[in-house]
Every structure is written in structure tokens, then in C-alpha cells.
Design a protein around this motif. Sequence first.
Motif, PDB file in Angstrom:
ATOM      1  N   PRO A   1     -22.118   1.337  71.933  1.00 24.14           N
ATOM      2  CA  PRO A   1     -22.095   2.803  72.028  1.00 24.14           C
ATOM      3  C   PRO A   1     -20.695   3.369  72.254  1.00 24.14           C
ATOM      4  CG  PRO A   1     -23.896   1.901  73.317  1.00 24.14           C
ATOM      5  CD  PRO A   1     -23.057   0.748  72.890  1.00 24.14           C
ATOM      6  N   PHE A   2     -19.877   2.658  73.042  1.00 27.14           N
ATOM      7  CA  PHE A   2     -18.503   3.128  73.277  1.00 27.14           C
ATOM      8  C   PHE A   2     -17.663   3.011  72.008  1.00 27.14           C
ATOM      9  CE2 PHE A   2     -20.126   1.695  77.374  1.00 27.14           C
ATOM     10  CZ  PHE A   2     -19.862   2.803  78.170  1.00 27.14           C
ATOM     11  N   LEU A   3     -17.897   1.938  71.252  1.00 24.63           N
ATOM     12  CA  LEU A   3     -17.201   1.780  69.980  1.00 24.63           C
ATOM     13  C   LEU A   3     -17.601   2.888  69.018  1.00 24.63           C
ATOM     14  CD1 LEU A   3     -15.389   0.138  68.084  1.00 24.63           C
ATOM     15  CD2 LEU A   3     -17.397  -1.232  67.479  1.00 24.63           C
ATOM     16  N   TRP A   4     -18.895   3.215  68.999  1.00 24.46           N
ATOM     17  CA  TRP A   4     -19.363   4.293  68.132  1.00 24.46           C
ATOM     18  C   TRP A   4     -18.723   5.624  68.523  1.00 24.46           C
ATOM     19  CZ3 TRP A   4     -22.035   8.810  69.201  1.00 24.46           C
ATOM     20  CH2 TRP A   4     -22.517   9.511  68.089  1.00 24.46           C
ATOM     21  N   LEU A   5     -18.643   5.903  69.824  1.00 24.12           N
ATOM     22  CA  LEU A   5     -18.044   7.157  70.281  1.00 24.12           C
ATOM     23  C   LEU A   5     -16.560   7.209  69.922  1.00 24.12           C
ATOM     24  CD1 LEU A   5     -18.450   9.799  71.852  1.00 24.12           C
ATOM     25  CD2 LEU A   5     -17.842   8.547  73.927  1.00 24.12           C
ATOM     26  N   ALA A   6     -15.866   6.071  70.064  1.00 21.66           N
ATOM     27  CA  ALA A   6     -14.433   6.037  69.752  1.00 21.66           C
ATOM     28  C   ALA A   6     -14.194   6.279  68.264  1.00 21.66           C
ATOM     29  CB  ALA A   6     -13.834   4.702  70.183  1.00 21.66           C
ATOM     30  N   THR A   7     -14.995   5.654  67.402  1.00 20.24           N
ATOM     31  CA  THR A   7     -14.802   5.830  65.961  1.00 20.24           C
ATOM     32  C   THR A   7     -15.245   7.216  65.499  1.00 20.24           C
ATOM     33  OG1 THR A   7     -16.967   4.805  65.549  1.00 20.24           O
ATOM     34  CG2 THR A   7     -15.028   3.373  65.470  1.00 20.24           C
ATOM     35  N   THR A   8     -16.194   7.814  66.225  1.00 16.58           N
ATOM     36  CA  THR A   8     -16.666   9.154  65.863  1.00 16.58           C
ATOM     37  C   THR A   8     -15.542  10.177  65.909  1.00 16.58           C
ATOM     38  OG1 THR A   8     -18.910   8.691  66.636  1.00 16.58           O
ATOM     39  CG2 THR A   8     -18.273  11.004  66.495  1.00 16.58           C
ATOM     40  N   ALA A   9     -14.587   9.979  66.815  1.00 16.33           N
ATOM     41  CA  ALA A   9     -13.468  10.913  66.940  1.00 16.33           C
ATOM     42  C   ALA A   9     -12.609  10.942  65.679  1.00 16.33           C
ATOM     43  CB  ALA A   9     -12.604  10.540  68.140  1.00 16.33           C
TER      44      ALA A   9
ATOM     45  N   PHE B   1      -9.473  15.941  66.792  1.00 17.91           N
ATOM     46  CA  PHE B   1      -8.401  16.133  67.767  1.00 17.91           C
ATOM     47  C   PHE B   1      -7.774  17.514  67.618  1.00 17.91           C
ATOM     48  CE2 PHE B   1      -8.805  11.561  67.532  1.00 17.91           C
ATOM     49  CZ  PHE B   1      -8.643  11.161  68.853  1.00 17.91           C
ATOM     50  N   GLY B   2      -7.647  17.972  66.376  1.00 17.88           N
ATOM     51  CA  GLY B   2      -7.128  19.312  66.145  1.00 17.88           C
ATOM     52  C   GLY B   2      -8.038  20.372  66.745  1.00 17.88           C
ATOM     53  N   THR B   3      -9.350  20.159  66.617  1.00 13.97           N
ATOM     54  CA  THR B   3     -10.314  21.101  67.193  1.00 13.97           C
ATOM     55  C   THR B   3     -10.204  21.126  68.716  1.00 13.97           C
ATOM     56  OG1 THR B   3     -11.837  20.721  65.353  1.00 13.97           O
ATOM     57  CG2 THR B   3     -12.755  21.667  67.367  1.00 13.97           C
ATOM     58  N   VAL B   4     -10.091  19.950  69.314  1.00 15.26           N
ATOM     59  CA  VAL B   4      -9.980  19.864  70.778  1.00 15.26           C
ATOM     60  C   VAL B   4      -8.698  20.533  71.266  1.00 15.26           C
ATOM     61  CG1 VAL B   4      -9.568  18.226  72.668  1.00 15.26           C
ATOM     62  CG2 VAL B   4     -11.439  17.832  71.062  1.00 15.26           C
ATOM     63  N   LEU B   5      -7.574  20.278  70.582  1.00 11.99           N
ATOM     64  CA  LEU B   5      -6.306  20.883  71.001  1.00 11.99           C
ATOM     65  C   LEU B   5      -6.311  22.394  70.803  1.00 11.99           C
ATOM     66  CD1 LEU B   5      -3.805  18.230  69.568  1.00 11.99           C
ATOM     67  CD2 LEU B   5      -4.408  18.612  71.963  1.00 11.99           C
TER      68      LEU B   5
ATOM     69  N   GLY C   1     -23.646  21.394  74.163  1.00 14.03           N
ATOM     70  CA  GLY C   1     -24.063  22.779  73.963  1.00 14.03           C
ATOM     71  C   GLY C   1     -25.545  22.960  74.197  1.00 14.03           C
ATOM     72  N   THR C   2     -26.018  24.180  74.034  1.00 15.80           N
ATOM     73  CA  THR C   2     -27.443  24.468  74.229  1.00 15.80           C
ATOM     74  C   THR C   2     -28.291  23.984  73.055  1.00 15.80           C
ATOM     75  OG1 THR C   2     -27.092  26.673  73.273  1.00 15.80           O
ATOM     76  CG2 THR C   2     -26.981  26.471  75.677  1.00 15.80           C
ATOM     77  N   LYS C   3     -27.676  23.834  71.884  1.00 17.01           N
ATOM     78  CA  LYS C   3     -28.425  23.429  70.700  1.00 17.01           C
ATOM     79  C   LYS C   3     -28.111  22.013  70.256  1.00 17.01           C
ATOM     80  CE  LYS C   3     -28.919  28.118  68.837  1.00 17.01           C
ATOM     81  NZ  LYS C   3     -28.672  29.002  67.667  1.00 17.01           N
ATOM     82  N   ASP C   4     -26.889  21.577  70.449  1.00 16.15           N
ATOM     83  CA  ASP C   4     -26.530  20.230  70.028  1.00 16.15           C
ATOM     84  C   ASP C   4     -25.340  19.746  70.843  1.00 16.15           C
ATOM     85  OD1 ASP C   4     -24.510  21.787  69.097  1.00 16.15           O
ATOM     86  OD2 ASP C   4     -24.581  21.096  67.025  1.00 16.15           O
ATOM     87  N   ILE C   5     -24.900  18.524  70.538  1.00 17.30           N
ATOM     88  CA  ILE C   5     -23.733  17.919  71.174  1.00 17.30           C
ATOM     89  C   ILE C   5     -22.672  17.719  70.114  1.00 17.30           C
ATOM     90  CG2 ILE C   5     -22.860  15.941  72.458  1.00 17.30           C
ATOM     91  CD1 ILE C   5     -25.690  15.446  73.445  1.00 17.30           C
ATOM     92  N   THR C   6     -21.488  18.251  70.366  1.00 17.21           N
ATOM     93  CA  THR C   6     -20.381  18.069  69.414  1.00 17.21           C
ATOM     94  C   THR C   6     -19.754  16.700  69.665  1.00 17.21           C
ATOM     95  OG1 THR C   6     -18.959  19.287  70.957  1.00 17.21           O
ATOM     96  CG2 THR C   6     -19.919  20.529  69.146  1.00 17.21           C
ATOM     97  N   TRP C   7     -20.313  15.708  68.989  1.00 19.31           N
ATOM     98  CA  TRP C   7     -19.917  14.329  69.256  1.00 19.31           C
ATOM     99  C   TRP C   7     -18.454  14.071  68.896  1.00 19.31           C
ATOM    100  CZ3 TRP C   7     -22.795  11.547  72.290  1.00 19.31           C
ATOM    101  CH2 TRP C   7     -24.173  11.804  72.356  1.00 19.31           C
ATOM    102  N   GLY C   8     -17.971  14.734  67.858  1.00 17.68           N
ATOM    103  CA  GLY C   8     -16.575  14.530  67.477  1.00 17.68           C
ATOM    104  C   GLY C   8     -15.628  14.998  68.564  1.00 17.68           C
ATOM    105  N   ALA C   9     -15.883  16.198  69.111  1.00 12.85           N
ATOM    106  CA  ALA C   9     -15.048  16.712  70.197  1.00 12.85           C
ATOM    107  C   ALA C   9     -15.184  15.849  71.439  1.00 12.85           C
ATOM    108  CB  ALA C   9     -15.428  18.155  70.515  1.00 12.85           C
ATOM    109  N   LEU C  10     -16.397  15.371  71.713  1.00 15.01           N
ATOM    110  CA  LEU C  10     -16.611  14.501  72.863  1.00 15.01           C
ATOM    111  C   LEU C  10     -15.815  13.205  72.724  1.00 15.01           C
ATOM    112  CD1 LEU C  10     -18.108  13.971  75.519  1.00 15.01           C
ATOM    113  CD2 LEU C  10     -19.994  13.021  74.167  1.00 15.01           C
ATOM    114  N   GLY C  11     -15.819  12.629  71.527  1.00 14.18           N
ATOM    115  CA  GLY C  11     -15.051  11.409  71.303  1.00 14.18           C
ATOM    116  C   GLY C  11     -13.559  11.624  71.449  1.00 14.18           C
TER     117      GLY C  11
END
Length: 255
Positions: free
Chosen positions: A8-16, A39-43, A215-225
Amino acid sequence: MTAFFLLPFLWLATTAYKPSRDMFSVPPTLLFQPTLEQFGTVLRLFDVRSLLSSSLLIAAGSVSLSLLLGVPAGYALARSSSRYATAAAYFFMALRMVPAVAALIPFYLMMRDVGLLGSWVSVVLINSMLNSAFVTWMMFLYFRGLPKELEEAALTDGCTMFGAFWLAGLPAVRSGVVASALFCLIFSWNDFLYPMFLTRLSSKPLSVALLAAFGTKDITWGALGALAHFSTIPIVLIVLVLNRYFVQGLTKGIH
């Protein structure tokens, strides 16, 4: 078994680094064109510099204050002739085991009354209270395994009691101090509950910012990663640099 639980951690890391269209493809896409879009979205959406500064201030303050209180306390208990010294050391160990939520409400009210609610100072204080108890226990074990003759020789040479502690005892348990500091650093860096309720928006650390991906509707997995990278890489680098002292401290601290 370790590889299974690390998936799961590998999946989260690659999702970014994955484009949005490839994040939930079935079957999972192993080969993809890496992108820094997340990363651009997060910054763009987060003040990462402020979040990092808050995390570093909380961690550095907690570690410094915990060592300042815990190391001398552990030395005093280890060299005490009282039969209650060991029981006191166990009390400090038990204090670290208090559930975090049990101390939250009274500490919240205290910080509100003294005007520190909303600042990172309040988080430093409560982390130092818990971490210094842990340091006291750890250093009690290290100093108890240290021969008293080392300090007696320093006293014979004209040192004061503090001089014997500072010049003879403390350098001999340097690896233990580093190990204790790393434990406190990890505890403070990853702390979520206290910063969540005791800080305001401008002083929140990275551990709390991770919650913004839910979020209330979903999880932004890319931003989380992407945020997980900023939250994980600094602490991993510090542990890798000090790994030698960390291992020495773990292997020499139990007597």
C-alpha cells in the motif's frame, strides 16, 4: 510478509507520479509516463514552506526540551541511592503510555487560559511533557549500565557533581542520547492529534495538512501521495544519517 504490507505504501508513493487517468486503472498500470502534476497541484494549493517550518519548529522544540529535562532526570535516578528510584523510573515510563486523547481536553483548556492556544508552542509543551518522560526512562537505563568509577575518577580529579556528569557520564552515553532524540523526533514529527486541535491554520504542521486530501465526496490520492513525500522524506533522511548512533543506542540501552 514485509513486502505484502509495504505494497500500500508503494502504491501511494507511485500514485504521486501517475497521471490522473492511470491511478485507478484495472488492472493496475505498472508502466506509466511519470508526471509532476500532483506536486504542482500541492505547491499551488498548500503553503508547503510554512507547513515544513511548523513541523520542524515543533519537532526541534520538542526534542530539545525533552533532552534538556529527561537526560539529567535519568542520570539523577540512576545514581540515586533511594530505593524508590527504580519505581520512579517506571512511573515515567507509564506516563508515556497515557492515551493521547486523555490529556487533550485538560491541556486544551490550560493553553486557552494562558493564551498559547493556536500556536505551535502549545504542541511543543505537551510533546515535551510526554517525550521527556520517555527520555528519562531511556537515560535511566543507559546511566545505570555505566560504571560509577568513571564519574568517581572525575570527582577525584576535581570535578563537581555536575562536571562529572557533563564531562564523564554524558559523553559515555552519547549513542543513547541520539537514540532518545530520534525517538522523540519521530513521535513529534508524526503527531497528529495535538497539532490538529491546538494549532491554527498558520501554524499547522504537515501531519495535519495530510487531512486536507480527504474531501466530503472523495479522496485526492494524488495530492495525498505528494504531501506524503514532503512529510516522509525529511525524517527518513535524518534517521539514515544518524542510523549508526540509533542502532548503538538500541543495543546498549537495556541492562
